[in-house]
Design an enzyme around this catalytic site. Structure first.
Site, mmCIF file in Angstrom:
data_model
loop_
_atom_site.group_PDB
_atom_site.id
_atom_site.type_symbol
_atom_site.label_atom_id
_atom_site.label_comp_id
_atom_site.label_asym_id
_atom_site.label_seq_id
_atom_site.Cartn_x
_atom_site.Cartn_y
_atom_site.Cartn_z
ATOM 1 N N GLU A 171 -2.509 38.701 40.948
ATOM 2 C CA GLU A 171 -2.173 39.195 39.600
ATOM 3 C C GLU A 171 -0.688 39.015 39.291
ATOM 4 O O GLU A 171 -0.021 39.940 38.834
ATOM 5 C CB GLU A 171 -2.585 40.663 39.454
ATOM 6 C CG GLU A 171 -4.082 40.869 39.644
ATOM 7 C CD GLU A 171 -4.554 42.284 39.352
ATOM 8 O OE1 GLU A 171 -3.789 43.235 39.581
ATOM 9 O OE2 GLU A 171 -5.693 42.414 38.876
ATOM 10 N N GLU A 223 -9.415 54.827 37.520
ATOM 11 C CA GLU A 223 -9.176 53.737 36.574
ATOM 12 C C GLU A 223 -10.460 53.325 35.862
ATOM 13 O O GLU A 223 -10.454 53.063 34.666
ATOM 14 C CB GLU A 223 -8.587 52.541 37.335
ATOM 15 C CG GLU A 223 -8.452 51.306 36.484
ATOM 16 C CD GLU A 223 -7.849 50.123 37.241
ATOM 17 O OE1 GLU A 223 -7.479 50.281 38.423
ATOM 18 O OE2 GLU A 223 -7.747 49.038 36.634
ATOM 19 N N ASP A 267 -13.434 45.378 42.073
ATOM 20 C CA ASP A 267 -12.252 46.201 41.826
ATOM 21 C C ASP A 267 -12.633 47.648 41.502
ATOM 22 O O ASP A 267 -12.605 48.038 40.341
ATOM 23 C CB ASP A 267 -11.451 45.600 40.658
ATOM 24 C CG ASP A 267 -10.069 46.207 40.542
ATOM 25 O OD1 ASP A 267 -9.668 46.937 41.447
ATOM 26 O OD2 ASP A 267 -9.401 45.943 39.528
ATOM 27 N N HIS A 290 -17.807 46.142 35.603
ATOM 28 C CA HIS A 290 -16.653 45.648 34.853
ATOM 29 C C HIS A 290 -16.976 45.390 33.384
ATOM 30 O O HIS A 290 -16.648 44.336 32.830
ATOM 31 C CB HIS A 290 -16.092 44.376 35.497
ATOM 32 C CG HIS A 290 -14.579 44.358 35.467
ATOM 33 N ND1 HIS A 290 -13.864 44.437 34.290
ATOM 34 C CD2 HIS A 290 -13.652 44.294 36.454
ATOM 35 C CE1 HIS A 290 -12.564 44.417 34.557
ATOM 36 N NE2 HIS A 290 -12.411 44.346 35.864
ATOM 37 N N GLU A 305 1.080 53.510 37.334
ATOM 38 C CA GLU A 305 0.036 52.551 36.958
ATOM 39 C C GLU A 305 -1.316 53.168 37.312
ATOM 40 O O GLU A 305 -1.538 53.616 38.439
ATOM 41 C CB GLU A 305 0.242 51.220 37.703
ATOM 42 C CG GLU A 305 -0.761 50.179 37.295
ATOM 43 C CD GLU A 305 -0.280 48.746 37.549
ATOM 44 O OE1 GLU A 305 0.919 48.531 37.792
ATOM 45 O OE2 GLU A 305 -1.142 47.844 37.483
ATOM 46 N N GLU A 357 -9.456 50.368 51.459
ATOM 47 C CA GLU A 357 -8.705 50.966 50.350
ATOM 48 C C GLU A 357 -9.690 51.513 49.326
ATOM 49 O O GLU A 357 -10.520 50.774 48.793
ATOM 50 C CB GLU A 357 -7.803 49.894 49.710
ATOM 51 C CG GLU A 357 -7.045 50.384 48.487
ATOM 52 C CD GLU A 357 -6.099 49.314 47.896
ATOM 53 O OE1 GLU A 357 -5.688 48.386 48.615
ATOM 54 O OE2 GLU A 357 -5.794 49.421 46.700
#
Ligand code: GCV
Length: 723
Positions: free
Chosen positions: A313, A415, A387, A543, A189, A409
């Site tokens: 999610e 991504e 994110d 985003h 992913e 993190e």
């Protein structure tokens, strides 16, 4: 010359010639452990005179690995074979071993150093004993010694003097862990470097050389843990069939100081345990997890523990049973505690039903639980509140949970930053977050100090990086992005390191020590992330990428029922202006920061411009600090991003003579793609926002050659990393 000598002579000459010319193919597999022949006989000779023999102390697998690393490294860099020898000798030796294996004659030199290091730390020191020079690498454990050996080799790789060394160093964080979002079917992913390196089908019997090389690379930068599986978890990994495979990986990694962790699917007791519930307060569920942990530890005594994504999610979690994050995390913590395991419980949550501001959700859910988690729980918090965007302000949780160990993190895989085709040095992003002050009142309460435990006296500390590693020969899909794996490891070891120093090390170890190469490459690495922010999301935009796969621009995305999956939710462009009002007049997300920080973000005049549209809805004709209107300033930022990439392309293409042809050509092609895509981002975003601003592009911004409709029509059904 005898025939054999002649052949040897020819072989060595050829080796030296090829090394110097640097023209043979190099696919990047060796990462930063290239160990190229050091240029300059004088320098090589000075190193050789300090290292005449290798004296390993101890017979563990880890010491064997350290010896092997030294032999490979020194052979490559000094062009000379080193055999290991016993203690007694009259030559200048490099002695390495842990404290208890050091001879009495030299142990006294290290008394003070041993007090300064932790279990994984090391000391490298030049000493003279009875007129004989010795270089000693020691620590309290063999793994500490291995880290010291890698540090020592790095000194040579970066051409530093080793005549008078006195280095005492320890990792500042305890858990330095890669998170692989790897699925059991070998897809990854958000992975852009091929498939998963874990070959579950052929495990446990087939041990791919990659596992060993992976462990070696991680050890070289101090990474001491790996979460093998995706946080969107599959319960099968916890079945005996898979544990047997995991055990083999754990056995491979152990001597490199690397612990294995797994993701725990919260509903596993139902899915593989046959229970009717996964309620964390249910006695059967509690006992199921205890039994599961005991069975894992029976196979893997140093198993690290579990990473959990719960109630996020679509992942199951304690809330499915009316329980909360503390109930869930503490129940698992109890299961692994008897074996010394930990739980990394993720704070990346946002509600099923849209709230007024997604950026506020993790804080709202978690901060009330401060102080309630068990001692062996680390709450894992993404660097920013949304994110992994090209730029986000630091996550407000870092300033708000002093009674809870928080680990950070980061996302190493790109991504949201151009997959693996965009050469973005993420170290500056990591550094920016780590250096952010969570309070500003008592200066120095940085995120780094929160996560290294020094701000509120925490013992359990950590940093996680979502891995960018895959089956591509060069591991990361783009040689340049190896630097992000590297910098993650270095910052997890020491979150106060500077990106410029990390870049310097990486370039020298990976390519060349030649100043004429190091300087320009370092300069473009250090600019590369800002360039990406500029051509993707300048001035606090976020985003606005395409939906689903997140590849390419998509500020127009407005098709999802869940508001916060749409770009329009995040930029809120209208004829008056653009940006998300998170000030006190809007969602009041600023209120989640400490008062001084909140004040700074809340006031449009003091809010740093890089976060302007993150915190404010700003009129198109608002005056930026440079005197430009917002519209002009935004357009010029997009152009600046494109121009910086153009300069990167130019710089790299001028450096052909310094790099082997394969890596040179691959980088050239990738930079060309990045340039093309930077223009794609600029043109589509500006055409889209222009519909609202209704203003002309300012001078200096190139006119788009395609229409907005064209950009909106582009589809990428097979974009990588999205399943
Ligand atoms: C693993 C983002 C990504 C998801 C990822 C999630 C997470 O939403 O798009 O792919 O899921 O973050 O961090 O859990």
């Amino acid at each position: 010359m005898k025939k054999l000598d002649f052949i040897k002579y020819c072989f060595v000459s050829l080796f030296l010639l090829l090394s110097v010319l640097n023209t043979y193919a190099n696919d990047g597999y060796k990462l930063w452990l290239q160990y190229r022949l050091i240029e300059g006989e004088g320098l090589r000779e000075s190193y050789r005179s300090n290292i005449q023999e290798l004296v390993p102390l101890g017979d563990s697998k880890t010491i064997e690995i350290a010896l092997n690393e030294l032999q490979v490294g020194l052979k490559g860099m000094l062009g000379q074979e080193y055999l290991s020898v016993e203690r007694e000798s009259i030559k200048n030796s490099l002695v390495f071993g842990r404290k208890e294996n050091l001879p009495q004659t030299i142990i006294g030199f290290f008394d003070k150093g041993y007090h300064q290091i932790n279990q994984e730390g090391f000391i490298i020191r030049s000493i003279t004993v009875k007129g004989k020079k010795q270089l000693v690498i020691t620590g309290k454990t063999d793994v500490g010694v291995l880290y010291g050996v890698h540090h020592f080799l790095r000194l040579l790789q970066t051409n530093q003097a080793i005549g008078k060394l006195n280095i005492v160093d320890s990792p500042k964080l305890k858990v330095r862990v890669l998170n692989h979002w790897d699925n059991l079917d070998r897809t990854v992913e958000r992975g852009y470097s091929g498939g998963s390196i874990w070959d579950w089908h052929r495990l446990p019997d087939f041990i791919d050389q990659r596992y060993i090389d992976y462990a070696r690379a991680n050890a070289s930068i101090g990474i001491n843990g790996t979460v093998l599986t995706n946080v969107n978890a599959n319960a099968l990994i916890l079945t005996p069939q898979y544990i047997e495979k995991v055990k083999v990986l754990a056995d491979v990694f152990r001597p490199y100081g690397i612990k294995v962790y797994l993701t725990a699917r919260f509903s596993a007791p139902i899915e593989i345990g046959g229970l009717k519930t996964a309620d964390p307060l249910d006695a059967e569920v509690i006992s199921w997890w205890k039994g599961k942990a005991a069975r894992i530890y029976a196979e893997i005594p140093d198993f690290g523990g579990f990473l959990v994504k719960a109630n996020s999610e679509g992942q199951p979690g304690p809330q499915n049973y009316g329980r909360n994050h503390v109930d869930g995390a503490n129940m698992l913590a109890d299961a692994v505690a008897p074996f010394g395991g930990i739980i990394m419980w993720r704070a990346f949550v946002y509600a099923e039903n849209s709230s007024d501001d997604r950026a506020k959700e993790a804080y709202s859910e978690f901060v009330p639980y401060d102080g309630q988690f068990k001692d062996n729980v680390l709450v894992q918090v993404k660097n920013g509140p949304i994110d992994f965007q090209p730029r986000e302000p630091f996550h407000p949780m870092f300033g708000a949970m002093p009674k809870t160990p928080l680990m950070i993190e980061f996302q190493i895989t790109q991504e949201y930053l151009g997959c693996s085709t965009h050469s973005v040095f993420l170290s500056t992003l990591f550094e920016e977050v780590l250096a952010s002050d969570t309070d500003r009142k008592c200066k120095g309460s940085t995120v780094a100090k929160v996560i290294d435990g020094s701000l509120s006296n925490k013992k359990l500390t950590g940093m996680a990086g979502v891995s960018n590693i895959g089956t591509d020969r060069n591991w990361t899909g783009n040689v340049f992005l190896q630097a992000n794996w590297y910098s993650f490891g270095r910052l997890a070891w020491n979150p106060y390191m500077k990106s410029a120093d990390i870049a310097d090390e990486w370039i020298r170890a990976t390519f060349s020590n030649d100043k004429a190469f190091v300087q320009p490459v370092k300069a473009f690495m250090l600019q590369s992330r800002e360039a990406t922010v500029n051509y993707m999301t300048p001035l606090g935009l976020h985003h606005i990428m395409a939906a689903g796969h997140h590849y390419g621009p998509g500020p127009w995305v407005d098709i999802f029922e869940r508001a916060e999956w749409n770009s329009v939710y995040f930029h809120k462009a209208d004829t008056l202006g653009v940006g998300f009002d998170r000030s006190t007049t809007g969602s009041n997300a600023v209120g989640q920061y400490a008062p001084e920080v909140a004040r700074m973000f809340n006031d449009i005049n003091t809010c740093p411009e890089e976060y302007l549209l993150w915190f404010h809805h700003v009129p198109w004709n608002y005056r930026l600090k440079n005197g430009q209107s917002l519209w002009n300033g935004m357009a010029l930022k997009y152009q600046e991003g494109v121009d910086t990439v153009a300069a990167m392309v130019k710089t790299w293409s001028s450096l052909e003579g310094y790099v082997d042809s394969q890596r040179f050509n691959e980088m050239n092609m990738l930079l060309d793609i990045q340039y093309k895509e930077a223009k794609w981002w600029r043109d589509s975003c500006l055409l889209y926002f222009q519909r609202f601003s209704k203003m002309e592009l300012p001078e200096g911004v190139e006119k788009p050659t395609r229409t907005l409709e064209y950009f909106q029509s582009l589809e990428f059904p097979f974009a990588p990393g999205h399943h």
